[in-house]
Design a protein around this motif. Sequence first.
Motif, PDB file in Angstrom:
ATOM      1  N   ALA A 107       0.822  -1.203   0.000  1.00  0.00           N
ATOM      2  CA  ALA A 107       0.000   0.000   0.000  1.00  0.00           C
ATOM      3  C   ALA A 107       0.859   1.257   0.000  1.00  0.00           C
ATOM      4  CB  ALA A 107      -0.939  -0.010   1.200  1.00  0.00           C
ATOM      5  N   ALA A 108       1.954   1.235   0.757  1.00  0.00           N
ATOM      6  CA  ALA A 108       2.864   2.388   0.784  1.00  0.00           C
ATOM      7  C   ALA A 108       3.501   2.591  -0.587  1.00  0.00           C
ATOM      8  CB  ALA A 108       3.937   2.181   1.851  1.00  0.00           C
ATOM      9  N   TRP A 109       3.875   1.505  -1.222  1.00  0.00           N
ATOM     10  CA  TRP A 109       4.429   1.559  -2.579  1.00  0.00           C
ATOM     11  C   TRP A 109       3.396   2.182  -3.523  1.00  0.00           C
ATOM     12  CZ3 TRP A 109       7.323  -3.310  -4.847  1.00  0.00           C
ATOM     13  CH2 TRP A 109       7.892  -3.002  -6.070  1.00  0.00           C
ATOM     14  N   ASP A 110       2.145   1.753  -3.384  1.00  0.00           N
ATOM     15  CA  ASP A 110       1.084   2.297  -4.231  1.00  0.00           C
ATOM     16  C   ASP A 110       0.938   3.810  -4.058  1.00  0.00           C
ATOM     17  OD1 ASP A 110       0.597  -0.246  -5.130  1.00  0.00           O
ATOM     18  OD2 ASP A 110      -1.372  -0.453  -4.185  1.00  0.00           O
ATOM     19  N   MET A 111       1.061   4.296  -2.833  1.00  0.00           N
ATOM     20  CA  MET A 111       0.901   5.737  -2.601  1.00  0.00           C
ATOM     21  C   MET A 111       1.990   6.529  -3.318  1.00  0.00           C
ATOM     22  SD  MET A 111      -1.878   5.823  -1.098  1.00  0.00           S
ATOM     23  CE  MET A 111      -2.493   4.151  -1.365  1.00  0.00           C
ATOM     24  N   ASP A 112       3.202   5.981  -3.346  1.00  0.00           N
ATOM     25  CA  ASP A 112       4.275   6.628  -4.122  1.00  0.00           C
ATOM     26  C   ASP A 112       3.902   6.678  -5.598  1.00  0.00           C
ATOM     27  OD1 ASP A 112       5.942   7.112  -1.938  1.00  0.00           O
ATOM     28  OD2 ASP A 112       6.990   5.193  -2.136  1.00  0.00           O
ATOM     29  N   ASP A 113       3.319   5.575  -6.086  1.00  0.00           N
ATOM     30  CA  ASP A 113       2.923   5.528  -7.491  1.00  0.00           C
ATOM     31  C   ASP A 113       1.771   6.490  -7.783  1.00  0.00           C
ATOM     32  OD1 ASP A 113       4.849   3.675  -8.046  1.00  0.00           O
ATOM     33  OD2 ASP A 113       3.500   1.947  -8.166  1.00  0.00           O
ATOM     34  N   VAL A 114       0.861   6.644  -6.833  1.00  0.00           N
ATOM     35  CA  VAL A 114      -0.247   7.598  -7.004  1.00  0.00           C
ATOM     36  C   VAL A 114       0.301   9.009  -7.176  1.00  0.00           C
ATOM     37  CG1 VAL A 114      -2.217   8.689  -5.867  1.00  0.00           C
ATOM     38  CG2 VAL A 114      -1.956   6.194  -5.780  1.00  0.00           C
ATOM     39  N   ALA A 115       1.171   9.408  -6.269  1.00  0.00           N
ATOM     40  CA  ALA A 115       1.765  10.751  -6.356  1.00  0.00           C
ATOM     41  C   ALA A 115       2.543  10.899  -7.654  1.00  0.00           C
ATOM     42  CB  ALA A 115       2.664  10.991  -5.148  1.00  0.00           C
ATOM     43  N   GLY A 116       3.300   9.856  -8.017  1.00  0.00           N
ATOM     44  CA  GLY A 116       4.079   9.906  -9.252  1.00  0.00           C
ATOM     45  C   GLY A 116       3.202  10.034 -10.482  1.00  0.00           C
ATOM     46  N   CYS A 117       2.035   9.408 -10.455  1.00  0.00           N
ATOM     47  CA  CYS A 117       1.109   9.494 -11.584  1.00  0.00           C
ATOM     48  C   CYS A 117       0.583  10.914 -11.765  1.00  0.00           C
ATOM     49  CB  CYS A 117      -0.041   8.514 -11.361  1.00  0.00           C
ATOM     50  SG  CYS A 117      -1.176   8.345 -12.761  1.00  0.00           S
ATOM     51  N   PHE A 118       0.214  11.570 -10.677  1.00  0.00           N
ATOM     52  CA  PHE A 118      -0.246  12.964 -10.773  1.00  0.00           C
ATOM     53  C   PHE A 118       0.880  13.882 -11.239  1.00  0.00           C
ATOM     54  CE2 PHE A 118      -3.878  11.529  -8.249  1.00  0.00           C
ATOM     55  CZ  PHE A 118      -4.911  12.245  -8.847  1.00  0.00           C
ATOM     56  N   GLU A 119       2.088  13.640 -10.767  1.00  0.00           N
ATOM     57  CA  GLU A 119       3.238  14.443 -11.212  1.00  0.00           C
ATOM     58  C   GLU A 119       3.487  14.243 -12.708  1.00  0.00           C
ATOM     59  OE1 GLU A 119       5.094  16.671  -9.852  1.00  0.00           O
ATOM     60  OE2 GLU A 119       4.905  16.480  -7.685  1.00  0.00           O
ATOM     61  N   TYR A 120       3.428  12.997 -13.155  1.00  0.00           N
ATOM     62  CA  TYR A 120       3.689  12.688 -14.560  1.00  0.00           C
ATOM     63  C   TYR A 120       2.681  13.385 -15.467  1.00  0.00           C
ATOM     64  CZ  TYR A 120       3.948   9.963 -18.876  1.00  0.00           C
ATOM     65  OH  TYR A 120       4.037   9.581 -20.186  1.00  0.00           O
ATOM     66  N   TYR A 121       1.414  13.321 -15.106  1.00  0.00           N
ATOM     67  CA  TYR A 121       0.407  13.952 -15.965  1.00  0.00           C
ATOM     68  C   TYR A 121       0.397  15.472 -15.829  1.00  0.00           C
ATOM     69  CZ  TYR A 121      -1.169   9.612 -17.856  1.00  0.00           C
ATOM     70  OH  TYR A 121      -1.199   8.438 -18.555  1.00  0.00           O
ATOM     71  N   ALA A 122       0.953  15.992 -14.759  1.00  0.00           N
ATOM     72  CA  ALA A 122       1.181  17.440 -14.691  1.00  0.00           C
ATOM     73  C   ALA A 122       2.185  17.844 -15.767  1.00  0.00           C
ATOM     74  CB  ALA A 122       1.695  17.824 -13.303  1.00  0.00           C
ATOM     75  N   ASP A 123       3.236  17.041 -15.926  1.00  0.00           N
ATOM     76  CA  ASP A 123       4.221  17.316 -16.984  1.00  0.00           C
ATOM     77  C   ASP A 123       3.567  17.261 -18.363  1.00  0.00           C
ATOM     78  OD1 ASP A 123       6.208  17.535 -15.064  1.00  0.00           O
ATOM     79  OD2 ASP A 123       6.987  15.504 -15.377  1.00  0.00           O
ATOM     80  N   LEU A 124       2.714  16.247 -18.591  1.00  0.00           N
ATOM     81  CA  LEU A 124       2.069  16.121 -19.900  1.00  0.00           C
ATOM     82  C   LEU A 124       1.057  17.238 -20.141  1.00  0.00           C
ATOM     83  CD1 LEU A 124       1.484  12.316 -20.556  1.00  0.00           C
ATOM     84  CD2 LEU A 124       3.475  13.743 -21.016  1.00  0.00           C
ATOM     85  N   ALA A 125       0.419  17.715 -19.070  1.00  0.00           N
ATOM     86  CA  ALA A 125      -0.510  18.832 -19.221  1.00  0.00           C
ATOM     87  C   ALA A 125       0.227  20.073 -19.702  1.00  0.00           C
ATOM     88  CB  ALA A 125      -1.219  19.114 -17.895  1.00  0.00           C
ATOM     89  N   GLU A 126       1.381  20.329 -19.106  1.00  0.00           N
ATOM     90  CA  GLU A 126       2.194  21.476 -19.541  1.00  0.00           C
ATOM     91  C   GLU A 126       2.643  21.311 -20.993  1.00  0.00           C
ATOM     92  OE1 GLU A 126       4.232  22.954 -15.366  1.00  0.00           O
ATOM     93  OE2 GLU A 126       5.222  21.386 -16.534  1.00  0.00           O
ATOM     94  N   ALA A 127       3.067  20.102 -21.351  1.00  0.00           N
ATOM     95  CA  ALA A 127       3.537  19.860 -22.718  1.00  0.00           C
ATOM     96  C   ALA A 127       2.417  19.992 -23.738  1.00  0.00           C
ATOM     97  CB  ALA A 127       4.161  18.469 -22.802  1.00  0.00           C
ATOM     98  N   LEU A 128       1.185  19.790 -23.291  1.00  0.00           N
ATOM     99  CA  LEU A 128       0.042  19.868 -24.199  1.00  0.00           C
ATOM    100  C   LEU A 128      -0.105  21.260 -24.794  1.00  0.00           C
ATOM    101  CD1 LEU A 128      -2.298  18.106 -25.252  1.00  0.00           C
ATOM    102  CD2 LEU A 128      -3.650  18.880 -23.287  1.00  0.00           C
ATOM    103  N   ASP A 129       0.247  22.287 -24.032  1.00  0.00           N
ATOM    104  CA  ASP A 129       0.124  23.659 -24.539  1.00  0.00           C
ATOM    105  C   ASP A 129       0.942  23.852 -25.815  1.00  0.00           C
ATOM    106  OD1 ASP A 129      -1.538  24.393 -22.458  1.00  0.00           O
ATOM    107  OD2 ASP A 129       0.090  25.147 -21.206  1.00  0.00           O
ATOM    108  N   ALA A 130       2.150  23.283 -25.823  1.00  0.00           N
ATOM    109  CA  ALA A 130       3.037  23.464 -26.980  1.00  0.00           C
ATOM    110  C   ALA A 130       2.589  22.651 -28.192  1.00  0.00           C
ATOM    111  CB  ALA A 130       4.459  23.068 -26.600  1.00  0.00           C
ATOM    112  N   LYS A 131       1.735  21.636 -27.966  1.00  0.00           N
ATOM    113  CA  LYS A 131       1.300  20.775 -29.066  1.00  0.00           C
ATOM    114  C   LYS A 131       0.032  21.273 -29.742  1.00  0.00           C
ATOM    115  CE  LYS A 131       3.398  16.608 -27.109  1.00  0.00           C
ATOM    116  NZ  LYS A 131       3.164  15.243 -26.582  1.00  0.00           N
ATOM    117  N   GLN A 132      -0.552  22.346 -29.208  1.00  0.00           N
ATOM    118  CA  GLN A 132      -1.751  22.881 -29.847  1.00  0.00           C
ATOM    119  C   GLN A 132      -1.393  23.526 -31.184  1.00  0.00           C
ATOM    120  OE1 GLN A 132      -4.473  22.004 -29.043  1.00  0.00           O
ATOM    121  NE2 GLN A 132      -4.974  22.132 -26.881  1.00  0.00           N
TER     122      GLN A 132
END
Length: 505
Positions: A107-132
């Motif tokens: 479960a602790a491992w999963d929580m790290d992955d949860v946070a990492g998933c939100f961080e990863y998609y934050a990066d992709l959200a920022e990159a999306l602006d340049a792809k418009q």
Amino acid sequence: MAIPIPSRMLFIDGEWREPVNKKRITIINPSTEEIIGDIPAATAEDVDIAVNAARRALSRNKGRDWASASGAHRAKYLRAIAAKITERKSELAKLEAIDCGKPLDEAAWDMDDVAGCFEYYADLAEALDAKQKAPVSLPMQTFKCHILKEPIGVVGLITPWNYPLLMAAWKVAPALAAGCTAILKPSELASVTCLELAEACREVGLPPGVLNILTGLGPEAGAPLASHPHVDKIAFTGSTATGSKVMSAAAQTTKPVTLELGGKSPILVFDDVDLDKAAEWTLFGCFWTNGQICSATSRLLVQESIATEFVDRLVKWTKNIKISDPMEEGCRLGPVVSAGQYEKVMQFISTAKREGATILCGGDRPQHLKKGYFVEPTIITDVTTSMQIWREEVFGPVLSVKTFSTEDEAIELANNTHYGLGAAVLSEDLERCERVTKALEAGIVWVNCSQPCFCQAPWGGNKRSGFGRELGEWGLDNYLSLKQVTQYTSNEPWGWYPSPEKPKL
């Protein structure tokens, strides 16, 4: 030490709200069979309220709404949610361990992955602006064309109980990154940490209606969400049987669906492996998450020349696994999630015996655990390809074993299934691994390992394991709609029809 379950309501439009019918669902600790709390039970009326809130938050006409905000703006909220998950990691892991029976270390491992998933998609959200406005090359110079990537709209996200918060993150993070607004409906068997995600969203100031979280039963909350006419897409993870119902409901309004369903994944062990390394990966591939994982490599195919020695090694490793309350230090196998799931797993084992299979080890309740939904890690041999235990998903700590003599036979046995989610091949011969990988009919193939998952890589299957891919850039694409914008740039008239202002020639 027991950790109290927070008493929460439904999370709609940025607020905690009591369900319309005021009913609640009891939470049972699968390790003790004790009632430890309750969650609200949403119905179709609550779904309708949540969908309307999501549509208001999405509205593209206000100029300051979630859909038209920049990816960089949305990324700030995703990172803030990730920080909240990290801040509460220990507490959230404990809540998940007592809610669904997952060992605390997992479960602790999963929580790290949860946070990492939100961080990863934050990066992709920022990159999306340049792809418009990505340009498209056209054969006619009098036109120019570009592509807009727009949020698909209001999305319904239905998630399972084996990875309660992580499966929610797999859907919520890319949906929000894309600019969609969402209604999350977690499994009624494990919803506690998803309601804590709602609290994290409230604390970071996520705009009202962007994410709504409804707990409740599938027929009463999930089905109305799947069929709601103002929901633009459904993403579902769960059983193949339920996925079929979700797909049928969504078809009534022709909304797109992503389905990540069941599996009966093979693991192929060739005779050149290190036996101990292969034994650990084989057990990890089947017993991780208490065997309750859709991609579990629960069909072991082992080459005849090492079969006896390898299976003996497996039994020794299996008997060394610590089975206990998930909160105990060193626990590596906890209970299955519910009484119903326990009965289902035990019925699979009973049927295997009746059909002539041999229970090599396990197959019962651990003698030292008198309460809780515990099933011993089980290895079954003398299995035929027609047996239920070989063909159907158990979703419990049960490994079935068959032997093969040649590479071609191993591939044929591996692919002889209605499912196509995961597969693993273990061999020191990397050229053989490459050949087998190409031949396996699965969306995910592990080489010399089983079950590692990274949010940067696509996840999903084929056949009756569903369609579409989550995670990576593919996961973001699930929630984006492509718009072609083509402009005529010439100063000359098109000239197809004769002008009424000019005389005919």
